[in-house]
Structure formats: C-alpha cells, structure tokens
Design a protein around this motif. Structure first.
Motif, PDB file in Angstrom:
ATOM      1  N   HIS A 201     -47.475 -18.463 -46.148  1.00  0.00           N
ATOM      2  CA  HIS A 201     -48.098 -19.623 -45.505  1.00  0.00           C
ATOM      3  C   HIS A 201     -47.887 -20.868 -46.366  1.00  0.00           C
ATOM      4  O   HIS A 201     -47.930 -20.794 -47.600  1.00  0.00           O
ATOM      5  CB  HIS A 201     -49.594 -19.389 -45.296  1.00  0.00           C
ATOM      6  CG  HIS A 201     -49.915 -18.543 -44.104  1.00  0.00           C
ATOM      7  ND1 HIS A 201     -49.606 -18.918 -42.807  1.00  0.00           N
ATOM      8  CD2 HIS A 201     -50.528 -17.332 -44.004  1.00  0.00           C
ATOM      9  CE1 HIS A 201     -50.017 -17.987 -41.979  1.00  0.00           C
ATOM     10  NE2 HIS A 201     -50.573 -17.003 -42.669  1.00  0.00           N
ATOM     11  N   SER A 202     -47.694 -22.018 -45.709  1.00  0.00           N
ATOM     12  CA  SER A 202     -47.481 -23.270 -46.433  1.00  0.00           C
ATOM     13  C   SER A 202     -48.742 -24.128 -46.490  1.00  0.00           C
ATOM     14  O   SER A 202     -48.701 -25.247 -46.994  1.00  0.00           O
ATOM     15  CB  SER A 202     -46.352 -24.073 -45.776  1.00  0.00           C
ATOM     16  OG  SER A 202     -46.668 -24.382 -44.436  1.00  0.00           O
ATOM     17  N   ILE A 223     -52.035  -6.604 -41.048  1.00  0.00           N
ATOM     18  CA  ILE A 223     -53.023  -7.686 -41.119  1.00  0.00           C
ATOM     19  C   ILE A 223     -52.472  -8.875 -40.343  1.00  0.00           C
ATOM     20  O   ILE A 223     -51.290  -9.203 -40.451  1.00  0.00           O
ATOM     21  CB  ILE A 223     -53.281  -8.110 -42.577  1.00  0.00           C
ATOM     22  CG1 ILE A 223     -53.901  -6.954 -43.357  1.00  0.00           C
ATOM     23  CG2 ILE A 223     -54.194  -9.331 -42.644  1.00  0.00           C
ATOM     24  CD1 ILE A 223     -53.964  -7.214 -44.847  1.00  0.00           C
ATOM     25  N   CYS A 224     -53.318  -9.520 -39.539  1.00  0.00           N
ATOM     26  CA  CYS A 224     -52.916 -10.772 -38.897  1.00  0.00           C
ATOM     27  C   CYS A 224     -53.687 -11.922 -39.556  1.00  0.00           C
ATOM     28  O   CYS A 224     -54.821 -11.752 -39.997  1.00  0.00           O
ATOM     29  CB  CYS A 224     -53.164 -10.747 -37.392  1.00  0.00           C
ATOM     30  SG  CYS A 224     -54.859 -10.430 -36.903  1.00  0.00           S
ATOM     31  N   SER A 225     -53.028 -13.093 -39.632  1.00  0.00           N
ATOM     32  CA  SER A 225     -53.635 -14.235 -40.316  1.00  0.00           C
ATOM     33  C   SER A 225     -53.318 -15.516 -39.562  1.00  0.00           C
ATOM     34  O   SER A 225     -52.291 -15.625 -38.887  1.00  0.00           O
ATOM     35  CB  SER A 225     -53.107 -14.337 -41.751  1.00  0.00           C
ATOM     36  OG  SER A 225     -51.706 -14.544 -41.749  1.00  0.00           O
ATOM     37  N   ARG A 233     -49.458 -15.097 -38.348  1.00  0.00           N
ATOM     38  CA  ARG A 233     -48.480 -14.180 -38.933  1.00  0.00           C
ATOM     39  C   ARG A 233     -49.054 -12.765 -39.005  1.00  0.00           C
ATOM     40  O   ARG A 233     -50.270 -12.583 -39.123  1.00  0.00           O
ATOM     41  CB  ARG A 233     -48.058 -14.647 -40.337  1.00  0.00           C
ATOM     42  CG  ARG A 233     -47.414 -16.043 -40.337  1.00  0.00           C
ATOM     43  CD  ARG A 233     -47.172 -16.566 -41.746  1.00  0.00           C
ATOM     44  NE  ARG A 233     -46.715 -17.943 -41.720  1.00  0.00           N
ATOM     45  CZ  ARG A 233     -45.468 -18.339 -41.988  1.00  0.00           C
ATOM     46  NH1 ARG A 233     -44.548 -17.447 -42.309  1.00  0.00           N
ATOM     47  NH2 ARG A 233     -45.137 -19.616 -41.945  1.00  0.00           N
ATOM     48  N   PHE A 234     -48.135 -11.793 -38.921  1.00  0.00           N
ATOM     49  CA  PHE A 234     -48.503 -10.384 -39.011  1.00  0.00           C
ATOM     50  C   PHE A 234     -47.809  -9.782 -40.233  1.00  0.00           C
ATOM     51  O   PHE A 234     -46.615 -10.004 -40.445  1.00  0.00           O
ATOM     52  CB  PHE A 234     -48.091  -9.633 -37.739  1.00  0.00           C
ATOM     53  CG  PHE A 234     -48.856 -10.058 -36.518  1.00  0.00           C
ATOM     54  CD1 PHE A 234     -49.988  -9.368 -36.114  1.00  0.00           C
ATOM     55  CD2 PHE A 234     -48.453 -11.160 -35.781  1.00  0.00           C
ATOM     56  CE1 PHE A 234     -50.697  -9.760 -34.993  1.00  0.00           C
ATOM     57  CE2 PHE A 234     -49.154 -11.566 -34.661  1.00  0.00           C
ATOM     58  CZ  PHE A 234     -50.285 -10.865 -34.262  1.00  0.00           C
ATOM     59  N   VAL A 245     -43.939 -13.979 -36.811  1.00  0.00           N
ATOM     60  CA  VAL A 245     -44.522 -15.314 -36.955  1.00  0.00           C
ATOM     61  C   VAL A 245     -44.646 -15.938 -35.570  1.00  0.00           C
ATOM     62  O   VAL A 245     -43.673 -15.982 -34.815  1.00  0.00           O
ATOM     63  CB  VAL A 245     -43.655 -16.226 -37.851  1.00  0.00           C
ATOM     64  CG1 VAL A 245     -44.311 -17.601 -37.978  1.00  0.00           C
ATOM     65  CG2 VAL A 245     -43.456 -15.614 -39.216  1.00  0.00           C
ATOM     66  N   LEU A 246     -45.835 -16.407 -35.238  1.00  0.00           N
ATOM     67  CA  LEU A 246     -46.066 -17.140 -33.994  1.00  0.00           C
ATOM     68  C   LEU A 246     -46.306 -18.598 -34.374  1.00  0.00           C
ATOM     69  O   LEU A 246     -47.279 -18.919 -35.052  1.00  0.00           O
ATOM     70  CB  LEU A 246     -47.281 -16.571 -33.249  1.00  0.00           C
ATOM     71  CG  LEU A 246     -47.255 -15.060 -32.982  1.00  0.00           C
ATOM     72  CD1 LEU A 246     -48.525 -14.621 -32.276  1.00  0.00           C
ATOM     73  CD2 LEU A 246     -46.036 -14.676 -32.154  1.00  0.00           C
ATOM     74  N   ASN A 247     -45.410 -19.492 -33.929  1.00  0.00           N
ATOM     75  CA  ASN A 247     -45.477 -20.879 -34.399  1.00  0.00           C
ATOM     76  C   ASN A 247     -45.403 -21.892 -33.265  1.00  0.00           C
ATOM     77  O   ASN A 247     -44.806 -22.957 -33.408  1.00  0.00           O
ATOM     78  CB  ASN A 247     -44.350 -21.142 -35.405  1.00  0.00           C
ATOM     79  CG  ASN A 247     -42.985 -20.792 -34.851  1.00  0.00           C
ATOM     80  OD1 ASN A 247     -42.849 -20.486 -33.663  1.00  0.00           O
ATOM     81  ND2 ASN A 247     -41.969 -20.838 -35.687  1.00  0.00           N
TER      82      ASN A 247
END
Length: 252
Positions: A201-202, A223-225, A233-234, A245-247
């Motif tokens: 993560h940025s 883990i999802c975050s 993200r997974f 990554v879902l963006n």
C-alpha cells in the motif's frame, strides 16, 4: 629601382615583428573569448539545471504539504470518531447504571414492604429477625474498571497508529493489523511474534479482515485490506504474496 637603407630596413623589420605580435595577440584574444563563451554557456547550463532541481523540490514540498494536510484531516476525523464512540460508550454505561440503580431501588423497596407486612402479621414476635434489605444502590465505576484492567499480551512492530485489527477464528491463533505506517502485519497471538508483513500500500491502511470466503471455499489463508491509496487488496499470508488488487475507487 628604390634602394632601402639599413635604417629603413631595420625599421621595416621592427614594424613586421610588431604586426606579427599584434596578430598573435589577436589570435590569443580570440581563443580566450571562445573559452569565455564556453564557460558562460556551461554556467548557463548549470543555472538551468539548478532551476529545474529547485522547481522539482518546490513541487515535492507542495506535495508533502498536501499529504500533511490530508493526514491532519484523517487524524482529526479519526479523533472525532473516537471521541464520539467514547461519549456513546459512557452514555450507554450511564444509562445501564441508572437502570441497574432503579431496579435495585425497586427490589429494595419491595423487600422493605414485604418486611413491614411480615412485621404487621407477627407484631408480638420480637425475636424473629426481619429479612435483610437489599443494597440501596449498585453502581458501576468506569474509572475503577479501567485502572484495575491489565494488559495480557502486546504485539509491537508498527511505526504508526494502528487503525484496524482482526482475529482469526478458523485457521490458528492469528491477529492481523493495519496501520498508518502503510503496512499490514500478521501476528501469532500465542507468542506475540510477527510472522508476516505486507507493505505494497502507498498510503495508510484503514481496515483489515481475515477472509472466510477464501478459507471455506478454497482453503486459503487470505487477508483483505483497504487503504487511503484508493485500493482494496487481497493477501495470502501463508504463501507471502499479493493475490489481487481492486483499484476502481476514485476517492478515499
């Protein structure tokens, strides 16, 4: 035919030498001028490079100032949320305390009324003790509860505030945590040791959760975050890799 005297010949030789010196001096001056032009051009190039570096640094400083403002806003929002939750918790405790007090007083009054009725039924029997009254009030002291509580275990490693944690109930005794330091960490709750860290993560991580879907459907420890970098993200913390990554989000 014109005859040149010795004096005239000497004079001519001197004039020729002087002209040669002037020519040589002119060549030297021309060379020096070319060198000066090159030095001036080099200085101009250096100045342009410095200007570009200063501009880039100014842009970097402006970006840092914007990031600081965003972080301040996030911190203020989190602080307001925490204060609101704290006030709500205190209000709920006070309401429950009031209900408990009212219930206790009602029971005490009922017990006293029963004792009076029994005394009226047996006016001559002074040796029989009346039933003891219930306590008038039972209160819950929140400050006493906080001071008497103690820490059971401590997991240390994050360099920023921890925003979210989750406890795994289906695959070992693990805790995952997300933090302002942009990392996700996995801990063994028995040993309090960090067993995994993800730092893709940025921006700060707002929420983490163990995925029951992946575990029960694919038998994977995932883990999802979610983060202020606008991504979800997974992570497979057993295989130590990012799965997806879902963006598509455009805002935090």
């Amino acid at each position: 035919m014109y005859n040149i005297t010795k004096d005239e010949s000497k004079q001519l030789v001197l004039e020729i030498k002087e002209l040669q010196l002037r020519i040589n001096n002119n060549d030297t001056i021309a060379t020096e001028m070319e060198q000066l032009k090159k030095q001036i051009q080099n200085k101009n190039d250096e100045m342009n490079t410095l200007k570009q570096e200063i501009q880039l640094k100014d842009e970097h400083i402006q970006q840092m100032e914007r990031d600081i403002e965003i972080t301040k806003k996030d911190f203020n929002d989190k602080e307001k949320q925490l204060l609101s939750h704290h006030e709500q918790a205190i209000k709920i405790l006070e309401e429950k305390n009031l209900k408990l007090l009212q219930h206790s007083q009602a029971l005490s009054k009922q017990s006293n009324d029963q004792n009076k009725e029994e005394d009226q039924k047996q006016p001559n029997n002074q040796d029989i003790p009346s039933s003891p009254a219930l306590p008038v009030s039972i209160t819950f002291n929140f400050d006493t509860f906080c001071t008497s509580s103690k820490s059971l275990k401590k997991c240390s490693g994050h360099t920023g505030a921890v925003n979210s944690i989750d406890y795994s109930t289906f695959s070992g005794h693990y805790i995952c945590s997300g933090s302002y330091d942009k990392t996700i960490r996995v801990w063994d709750i028995e040993t309090t040791k960090q067993i995994q860290i993800f730092n893709e993560h940025s921006n700060c991580v707002n929420c983490v959760k163990f995925s029951t879907y992946y575990y029960y459907n694919q038998r994977r420890n995932v883990i999802c975050s979610s983060s202020n970098d606008k991504t979800i993200r997974f992570w497979d913390f057993k295989d130590n890799r990012q799965l997806q990554v879902l963006n598509e989000h455009t805002d935090t």
